[in-house]
Motif scaffolding. Structure first.
Motif, PDB file in Angstrom:
ATOM      1  N   LEU A   9     -62.184  58.085  28.452  1.00 39.43           N
ATOM      2  CA  LEU A   9     -61.295  59.166  27.490  1.00 39.43           C
ATOM      3  C   LEU A   9     -60.358  59.648  28.413  1.00 39.43           C
ATOM      4  O   LEU A   9     -59.533  60.478  28.092  1.00 39.43           O
ATOM      5  N   ARG A  45     -64.872  59.089  19.645  1.00 36.23           N
ATOM      6  CA  ARG A  45     -65.262  58.230  21.106  1.00 36.23           C
ATOM      7  C   ARG A  45     -64.660  57.527  20.784  1.00 36.23           C
ATOM      8  O   ARG A  45     -64.516  56.950  21.632  1.00 36.23           O
ATOM      9  N   GLY A 105     -72.074  59.486  25.282  1.00 36.60           N
ATOM     10  CA  GLY A 105     -70.704  59.105  25.649  1.00 36.60           C
ATOM     11  C   GLY A 105     -71.058  59.886  26.740  1.00 36.60           C
ATOM     12  O   GLY A 105     -69.555  60.355  27.336  1.00 36.60           O
ATOM     13  N   GLN A 106     -71.789  60.617  27.939  1.00 36.79           N
ATOM     14  CA  GLN A 106     -70.699  61.566  28.575  1.00 36.79           C
ATOM     15  C   GLN A 106     -72.230  61.215  29.401  1.00 36.79           C
ATOM     16  O   GLN A 106     -72.608  62.473  30.895  1.00 36.79           O
ATOM     17  N   THR A 154     -69.961  62.928  18.018  1.00 29.49           N
ATOM     18  CA  THR A 154     -68.830  62.756  17.810  1.00 29.49           C
ATOM     19  C   THR A 154     -68.431  61.082  18.365  1.00 29.49           C
ATOM     20  O   THR A 154     -67.340  61.144  18.738  1.00 29.49           O
ATOM     21  N   ASP A 158     -69.853  56.540  29.358  1.00 26.61           N
ATOM     22  CA  ASP A 158     -69.408  57.552  29.428  1.00 26.61           C
ATOM     23  C   ASP A 158     -67.559  58.134  28.900  1.00 26.61           C
ATOM     24  O   ASP A 158     -66.797  57.059  29.119  1.00 26.61           O
ATOM     25  N   ALA A 159     -67.287  59.387  29.582  1.00 22.97           N
ATOM     26  CA  ALA A 159     -65.880  59.743  29.134  1.00 22.97           C
ATOM     27  C   ALA A 159     -65.213  59.481  30.156  1.00 22.97           C
ATOM     28  O   ALA A 159     -63.934  59.686  30.365  1.00 22.97           O
ATOM     29  N   ALA A 172     -61.438  55.997  20.402  1.00 20.25           N
ATOM     30  CA  ALA A 172     -60.752  56.683  21.938  1.00 20.25           C
ATOM     31  C   ALA A 172     -60.738  55.130  22.433  1.00 20.25           C
ATOM     32  O   ALA A 172     -59.759  54.972  23.644  1.00 20.25           O
ATOM     33  N   HIS A 173     -62.369  55.230  22.672  1.00 22.31           N
ATOM     34  CA  HIS A 173     -62.391  54.069  23.542  1.00 22.31           C
ATOM     35  C   HIS A 173     -61.726  52.992  23.546  1.00 22.31           C
ATOM     36  O   HIS A 173     -61.273  51.835  24.489  1.00 22.31           O
ATOM     37  N   TYR A 194     -73.088  54.429  25.110  1.00 20.58           N
ATOM     38  CA  TYR A 194     -72.075  55.300  24.220  1.00 20.58           C
ATOM     39  C   TYR A 194     -72.572  56.899  22.858  1.00 20.58           C
ATOM     40  O   TYR A 194     -71.803  57.295  22.733  1.00 20.58           O
TER      41      TYR A 194
END
Length: 389
Positions: free
Chosen positions: A371, A256, A207-208, A252, A334-335, A259-260, A204
């Motif tokens: 996401l 994030r 995050g991507q 971010t 991950d997103a 939202a997760h 996380y």
């Protein structure tokens, strides 16, 4: 400063160029003004950069920012999450020492303890994560370290960290907590009494899914001297480029993680209504055994949902193979939403008996909620669930 401000601003010390974005220092070494300055740096009498194995401004920026978010005095960044755990153990432990750890650890962490640390005379005992009496009973005179993940991977079990820290300190032990699933955006173990926090920055914090890295956060003594000493000598070093990527990820992080968690909560509730699902594991659900800790210890239930399906491995694989949107990969944070079968991936190197001991069945599926629109995630899983109904 507030969390979001620290996540954006901390750690960047502008160079004389006046850059607004954090620079990447892609250099292996640094130049000294004189032989005397070089000697003072190497002797530790003067602060400053020496060699990028253990001093690099981009890596230092990431370390400073993550320490600020976790509420620690010092952070040491490493090449991976596993190298962070190894550096901690190499710095803290010696032959004859003993670890008490949760049974519900990431499979590779268990292998590190059982296979490699055991070679050097460090013994490990395992206990049920939430059973504080079991933790206390397992401590011996030679116990040095208590190690846990909360929530655990993949069953999202939790332990009361305040009470576990009390047990550790009353018995003269160090408490280390893997905070990979929550990150400091949702949980800050140091504020709850832990001595050390471990991260796989790969998850996380990035995050991507772009880079691999790890970190240990704590005080100036344990982390700033003991763990840093291992990094300086043994060299499980984070690259400057990866550190820069993680710096961008931290900006971010809070947005994030909210939202997760929001999407994961919705998905967990939906999965509980599906006939092909036998059980859902998610801290935000009222029937989770440690649900009472959500809102007290961690802000939300997090972004990971696990569930058992009927028909064991056959059903789990059929569900996974029927998805079209979700990524079949063992990575998380991950997103993009990811899906995996823990018994044959993340915990596949454990024996069947070891997996059964920690509750990882053949029908268990783990989803790291990304996401995307939650309706699209549900529709993709519905396709898989229909295939096993």
């Amino acid at each position: 400063m507030g969390f979001a401000t620290r996540a954006v601003r901390t750690g960047h010390h502008r160079t004389p160029e006046g850059e607004h974005g954090e620079p990447i220092f892609t250099t292996s070494s640094f130049v000294f003004a004189s032989a005397a300055e070089a000697a003072a740096r190497f002797a530790g009498e003067q602060q400053g950069n020496i060699y990028s194995r253990f001093t690099n401004p981009t890596v230092a920026a990431f370390e400073e920012r993550l320490a600020a978010l976790e509420g620690g005095e010092r952070c040491v960044a490493t090449a991976s999450g596993m190298s962070a755990i190894l550096a901690l153990c190499m710095g803290l432990l010696q032959t004859g020492d003993h670890i008490v750890a949760s049974r519900s650890l990431f499979g590779t962490t268990t292998l590190l303890f059982n296979t490699y640390l055991a070679r050097f005379g460090v013994d490990t005992s395992y206990v049920t994560l939430a059973d504080l009496d079991a933790w206390e009973a397992a401590i011996r005179p030679e116990t040095r370290l208590l190690f846990c993940e909360t929530p655990s991977n993949p069953l999202t079990e939790m332990v009361d960290l305040r009470r576990l820290a009390e047990v550790a300190h009353r018995r003269g032990c160090v408490l280390a907590v893997d905070n990979c699933f929550c990150t400091p955006a949702l949980q800050r173990p140091l504020e709850l009494g832990a001595d050390l926090v471990i991260h796989s920055a790969t998850k996380y914090l990035d995050g991507q899914g772009r880079c691999v890295g790890g970190a240990v956060v704590g005080d100036r003594k344990l982390v700033g001297e003991t763990v840093f000493g291992v990094l300086r000598t043994a060299g499980p070093t984070m690259s400057p480029f990866n550190a820069w990527v993680f710096l961008k990820g931290l900006e971010t992080l809070e947005l994030r993680m909210r939202a997760h968690a929001r999407a994961a909560s919705q998905l967990a509730g939906w999965l509980g209504l599906q006939p092909a699902v036998e059980r859902v594991y998610y801290p935000g659900l009222p029937d989770h055994p440690q649900h009472h800790l959500v809102g007290v210890q961690q802000r939300t239930g997090g972004g990971i949902v696990a569930f058992d399906v009927r028909s064991g491995q056959t059903g789990a694989w059929r569900l996974i193979d029927s998805t079209r949107l979700l990524s079949i990969t063992a990575n998380l944070g991950d997103a993009k939403t990811t899906i995996t079968h823990p018994a044959t991936t993340t915990h596949g190197r454990l024996t069947p008996e070891e997996r059964a001991d920690v509750g990882i069945g053949e029908g268990l599926v783990r989803v790291a909620v990304g996401l995307e629109d939650i309706a699209d995630i549900q529709a993709d899983l519905a396709r898989g669930l229909k295939a096993i109904s």
